[in-house]
Write an enzyme that holds these catalytic residues in place. Structure first.
Site, PDB file in Angstrom:
ATOM      1  N   ARG A 167       7.391  -6.728 100.684  1.00  0.00           N
ATOM      2  CA  ARG A 167       6.764  -7.900 101.299  1.00  0.00           C
ATOM      3  C   ARG A 167       6.717  -7.777 102.821  1.00  0.00           C
ATOM      4  O   ARG A 167       5.765  -8.247 103.454  1.00  0.00           O
ATOM      5  CB  ARG A 167       7.506  -9.160 100.880  1.00  0.00           C
ATOM      6  CG  ARG A 167       7.251  -9.532  99.427  1.00  0.00           C
ATOM      7  CD  ARG A 167       8.056 -10.731  98.980  1.00  0.00           C
ATOM      8  NE  ARG A 167       7.638 -11.165  97.649  1.00  0.00           N
ATOM      9  CZ  ARG A 167       8.246 -12.102  96.953  1.00  0.00           C
ATOM     10  NH1 ARG A 167       9.313 -12.718  97.465  1.00  0.00           N
ATOM     11  NH2 ARG A 167       7.810 -12.444  95.759  1.00  0.00           N
ATOM     12  N   LYS A 227       7.785 -15.752  77.656  1.00  0.00           N
ATOM     13  CA  LYS A 227       7.391 -16.983  76.976  1.00  0.00           C
ATOM     14  C   LYS A 227       5.892 -17.263  77.046  1.00  0.00           C
ATOM     15  O   LYS A 227       5.277 -17.127  78.093  1.00  0.00           O
ATOM     16  CB  LYS A 227       8.137 -18.178  77.587  1.00  0.00           C
ATOM     17  CG  LYS A 227       9.649 -18.140  77.397  1.00  0.00           C
ATOM     18  CD  LYS A 227      10.291 -19.372  78.013  1.00  0.00           C
ATOM     19  CE  LYS A 227      11.792 -19.396  77.798  1.00  0.00           C
ATOM     20  NZ  LYS A 227      12.410 -20.601  78.401  1.00  0.00           N
ATOM     21  N   GLY A 242       5.607 -10.645  90.243  1.00  0.00           N
ATOM     22  CA  GLY A 242       6.798 -10.846  89.428  1.00  0.00           C
ATOM     23  C   GLY A 242       7.324  -9.572  88.797  1.00  0.00           C
ATOM     24  O   GLY A 242       7.383  -8.510  89.422  1.00  0.00           O
ATOM     25  N   GLY A 295       4.443 -16.478  91.350  1.00  0.00           N
ATOM     26  CA  GLY A 295       3.978 -17.804  90.961  1.00  0.00           C
ATOM     27  C   GLY A 295       2.594 -18.114  91.486  1.00  0.00           C
ATOM     28  O   GLY A 295       1.767 -18.725  90.801  1.00  0.00           O
TER      29      GLY A 295
END
Length: 417
Positions: free
Chosen positions: A36, A219, A374, A397
């Protein structure tokens, strides 16, 4: 992108307050991954080359939940960045108390502010306390929002120009990401932000076809909106990870002890049917690497779509790796979010790394490959194929919400061209 960027403003002699995403992993005072930081270097160097005065701000970690620790201080990053640039960086220990340091700046100087989340009003996030009335809770939240405006106004006072180069936090309407734009003359996107929006925006709105979306992770519920938004835009879906077992069970198969959200089975059936009606290829594992425990030392076996009782699927199997690879290699645009299995354990990494190799071939053959943040980024880095991808998103996100079709507050707040 219809927002102004650093190229659209005169930076000579101007104070540029730049929101970056320097939320990097730190352990025992050592930065473990500087992806980053390096992602923001083009914007940082451009401001300095153009004769601007640069004030950097970022958050690090979750001090609101875990408390203030040395590993959440931006001082570590200031020292690290100073080494990369070969240039002194003035560090300010309170982001709301930097007037003197900013006033003393000369063209080409850099100031870095302490973690913006050391001030609770940065996020203006508050939970209702036990026994607190609804009226008192709402009043406390309103008061915190007023404090957020004051912090944003203070941060804006340091600059003539605001630059947001923190795509990873663009989905948050925080003091330093969106509210600040109300108190400063012009707000622009940095080059990393511009690049993120260009890649993800084109992939969603104007993909070169065939367009293949690869979705994995634990999920289904985490990515409901992504599937809903992209299902009528892609040519093929490739499903892996724990979420695959929802779809497999929805088709009447046994999943043993595999991760599965039974309350999402109707949704899974609905998506399978919707894909069929829209003639979208919807690929699910045809075989699986099953284990008798969630451990790298577990006994394993390759099974078909049915997982035996007391076993769990922890990766896609060899036939599925080939099936997915063949589908991916036909693509001209690929978006990948979520691993195919528990790649952190060597026994269950083959599926994710096999898919990574196929995605790398897309770029090699002239296509566009986008890794959506992620765990996917961690997986690609571990595979050693990061430099073979067209674009690796810095925002987990944020990239998910963008793929869901949501407006990102940190982008919407920037000045239009």
């Amino acid at each position: 992108m219809n927002k102004k960027t650093l190229r659209d403003v005169d930076l000579k002699g101007k104070r540029v307050i730049m929101r970056v995403d320097f939320n990097v992993p730190v352990k025992d005072g050592v930065i473990k991954d500087d992806t980053r930081i390096r992602g923001a270097l083009p914007s940082i160097r451009y401001v300095l080359e153009q004769g601007g005065k640069l004030i950097l701000m970022s958050h690090m970690g979750r001090p609101d939940e875990k408390g203030i620790t040395p590993d959440t201080s931006m001082k570590i990053v200031a020292d690290y960045l100073s080494g990369i640039l070969g240039k002194k960086i003035v560090f300010v220990a309170d982001c709301a108390q930097a007037d003197a340091e900013v006033a003393a700046m000369k063209d080409g100087d850099i100031v870095m502010l302490e973690n913006t989340r050391y001030h609770k009003e940065e996020q203006a996030k508050r939970k209702q306390k036990d026994g607190e009335s609804e009226a008192d809770f709402k009043a406390a939240k309103a008061a915190l929002k007023e404090e957020q405006k004051k912090l944003a106004e203070k941060l804006a006072s340091y600059g003539d120009i605001y630059c947001n180069d923190a795509f990873g936090t663009a989905h948050r309407a925080h003091a330093s990401t969106a509210v600040i734009t109300k108190y400063i003359g012009v707000s622009v996107a940095g080059f990393l932000m511009e690049k993120e929006i260009a890649y993800l925006g084109n992939a969603v709105e104007n993909p070169v076809r065939p367009f293949v979306a690869i979705l994995g992770g634990a999920k289904v519920s985490d990515k409901l909106a992504v599937v809903n938004n992209l299902l009528n835009k892609v040519d093929a879906w490739v499903i892996g990870g724990g979420m695959a077992y929802n779809y497999i069970k929805a088709r009447g198969r046994n999943v043993g002890k595999s991760l599965c959200e039974d309350d999402q089975l109707d949704y899974a059936r609905e998506m399978i049917e919707k894909a069929k009606k829209q003639n979208v290829q919807f690929l699910l594992p045809v075989d699986n690497m099953a284990a008798d425990a969630f451990s790298n030392d577990a006994a394993t076996q390759v099974v078909g779509q049915d997982i035996p009782e007391n076993w769990m699927g922890l990766d896609i199997g060899p036939e599925t790796i080939k099936l997915y690879g063949d589908a991916i290699k036909t693509a001209k645009t690929v978006v990948w979010n979520g691993p195919m299995g528990c790649f952190e354990m060597d026994k269950f990494s083959k599926g994710t790394f096999g898919v990574a190799a196929a995605v790398a071939d897309v770029k090699a053959n002239g296509g566009i490959s986008i890794i959506g943040g992620g765990d996917s980024v961690a997986a690609v880095n571990k595979s050693g194929l990061a430099d073979k991808m067209s674009h690796i998103s810095t925002g987990g996100g944020a990239s998910l919400e963008y793929l869901e079709g949501k407006e990102l507050p940190g982008v919407a707040a920037l000045s239009d061209k």
